[in-house]
Design an enzyme around this catalytic site. Structure first.
Site, PDB file in Angstrom:
ATOM      1  N   LYS A   1      63.516  66.513  30.326  1.00  0.00           N
ATOM      2  CA  LYS A   1      62.643  65.653  31.113  1.00  0.00           C
ATOM      3  C   LYS A   1      63.302  64.319  31.396  1.00  0.00           C
ATOM      4  CE  LYS A   1      58.929  65.172  33.337  1.00  0.00           C
ATOM      5  NZ  LYS A   1      59.799  64.454  34.285  1.00  0.00           N
TER       6      LYS A   1
ATOM      7  N   LYS B   1      55.419  62.884  29.580  1.00  0.00           N
ATOM      8  CA  LYS B   1      54.917  64.233  29.872  1.00  0.00           C
ATOM      9  C   LYS B   1      55.365  65.268  28.844  1.00  0.00           C
ATOM     10  CE  LYS B   1      54.512  63.480  34.879  1.00  0.00           C
ATOM     11  NZ  LYS B   1      55.300  62.330  35.305  1.00  0.00           N
TER      12      LYS B   1
ATOM     13  N   SER C   1      58.071  58.904  32.772  1.00  0.00           N
ATOM     14  CA  SER C   1      57.614  60.299  32.790  1.00  0.00           C
ATOM     15  C   SER C   1      58.029  61.121  31.585  1.00  0.00           C
ATOM     16  CB  SER C   1      58.113  60.993  34.069  1.00  0.00           C
ATOM     17  OG  SER C   1      57.286  60.667  35.149  1.00  0.00           O
TER      18      SER C   1
ATOM     19  N   SER D   1      57.961  66.815  37.831  1.00  0.00           N
ATOM     20  CA  SER D   1      57.346  65.647  37.204  1.00  0.00           C
ATOM     21  C   SER D   1      56.093  65.185  37.928  1.00  0.00           C
ATOM     22  CB  SER D   1      58.362  64.493  37.125  1.00  0.00           C
ATOM     23  OG  SER D   1      57.936  63.503  36.218  1.00  0.00           O
TER      24      SER D   1
END
Length: 404
Positions: free
Chosen positions: A250, A82, A79, A139
């Site tokens: 993140k 992202k 993720s 997320s």
């Protein structure tokens, strides 16, 4: 999946966490409840600093790499993908093709995303700001794909733009296949160095993202044909609670990528980006990130010349104007990574008192150099503020007539 008792909480605020927050699924694959991990002692700058196979620490304002380990090996980012999705979202906001209050409709395809999600329904609309929160806090894969389709027309086109943007940033070892990192394709890869590069681009060009990435929990409202219900977004970055100064950014985890994080922390006007890839578990992921941050803050000191000396006007010989204004290209900044406090800094101005026309706005007129103990730290350019053409016979005649 209705969250209750959830409110907006920034950073390390002391809060009572509900059961949902403690047992929230880590992004993209299920994980055990994550406990707080604290690392407070700076470690030595060698491979023993971190357990994960790949790691890198970067100072954000200068892009200086302070520590790295196996920094250019291509790995699955999960993720953390992202981050690039968010860059493209904020690019669209900046160029005016997207607004924070625009409504985004979730397609059947976006709804079908597995892994971490915020459970958007087909046909459900949310504004762009809510979608950003769903992506960076919880997320949400479904929110990522919905935004990709809204901006690019299709996820495939959006991913093409992601790869184009990555190339423009010099991310030489990166290739994206999807917009959320859920894929198990080996063609979807990046490196800790490239993650640091795109993290730096996001937080320095669009610092507003840090307002969202520092939120610990917040409710959103699903409005569908079945009615209205609240859902609690809970941040996947546990360093927000356990590391002093953490403000984002993140996390990522899949069976292929293992455990990854790009963590941003700020102390004493120094902002660091700590990237970990392929950690064996979530504890190592956060412990390694914190260890690098501790090391960086123990070694870094920053000098910024906020008040450089006032610049004079420069005489322009044989020009359409007799003098020109000049300006500094930027404020001088110097990052020291030796663990010592920066002492007295001396300045040396290199500037001609007069120049010959023509001069062009933006051209270099001189430099201001910075020294400490006789050693040059760096310099900042001094630029012409305007364009002055060479005087013609007609110009000279007009000037003479005015004098007469």
């Amino acid at each position: 999946m209705v969250g209750t008792g959830c409110r907006i909480v920034y950073g390390k605020a002391d809060i009572s966490l509900n059961e949902r927050a403690e047992n929230f699924t880590s992004d993209n694959t299920a994980a055990s409840p994550e406990e707080q991990e604290k690392t407070t002692e700076p470690a030595a700058p060698d491979d023993a600093l971190v357990q994960a196979p790949s790691a890198l620490l970067m100072e954000a304002s200068t892009g200086t790499v302070i520590y790295e380990k196996d920094s250019d090996t291509r790995r699955s980012p999960a993720s953390i993908t992202k981050i690039m999705t968010l860059i493209l979202i904020f690019d669209a906001l900046e160029n005016g093709t997207l607004k924070m209050d625009d409504l985004v409709t979730t397609s059947a395809y976006a709804k079908s995303m597995g892994g971490s999600q915020v459970f958007l329904e087909e046909g459900e609309t949310q504004d762009v700001e809510t979608m950003i929160k769903c992506i960076v806090i919880a997320s949400g894969n479904d929110a990522s794909v919905a935004m990709a389709e809204h901006i690019g027309g299709s996820e495939q086109e959006f991913v093409r733009q992601m790869n184009e943007r990555a190339a423009g940033l010099g991310m030489e070892n990166t290739h994206f296949v999807d917009c959320c990192g859920l894929t198990e394709s080996t063609d979807h890869y990046t490196t800790v160095r490239d993650i640091a590069i795109m993290s730096r681009e996001l937080i320095t060009k669009y610092p507003k993202i840090l307002e969202y990435s520092s939120i610990w929990m917040e409710n959103i409202t699903h409005v569908t044909r079945q009615g209205s219900k609240e859902f609690c977004l809970t941040n996947t970055n546990k360093l927000l609670r356990s590391y002093d100064g953490c403000i984002g950014l993140k996390t990522g985890s899949t069976s292929l990528a293992k455990y990854c994080v790009s963590a941003v922390a700020s102390r004493n006007n120094i902002t660091l980006i700590s990237v970990v890839m392929a950690a064996p578990d979530y504890k190592v992921r956060f412990k390694d990130a914190a260890a690098m941050l501790n090391y960086g803050f123990s070694k870094c000191s920053f000098y910024t010349d906020e008040n450089p000396e006032k610049l004079p006007q420069i005489e322009v010989r044989k020009g359409t104007k007799p003098t020109t204004e000049i300006k500094y290209e930027k404020n001088f900044q110097y990052l020291s990574t030796d663990g010592k406090t920066i002492g007295e800094v001396e300045r040396k101005l290199n500037l001609e008192t007069q120049v010959q026309a023509p001069v062009k706005e933006g051209d270099v007129a001189g430099t201001l150099e910075y020294y400490q103990n006789g050693q040059k730290l760096g310099e900042v350019n001094i630029l012409f503020s305007e364009t002055i053409e060479k005087a013609t016979y007609k110009n000279c005649l007009e000037k003479l007539l005015k004098l007469l």
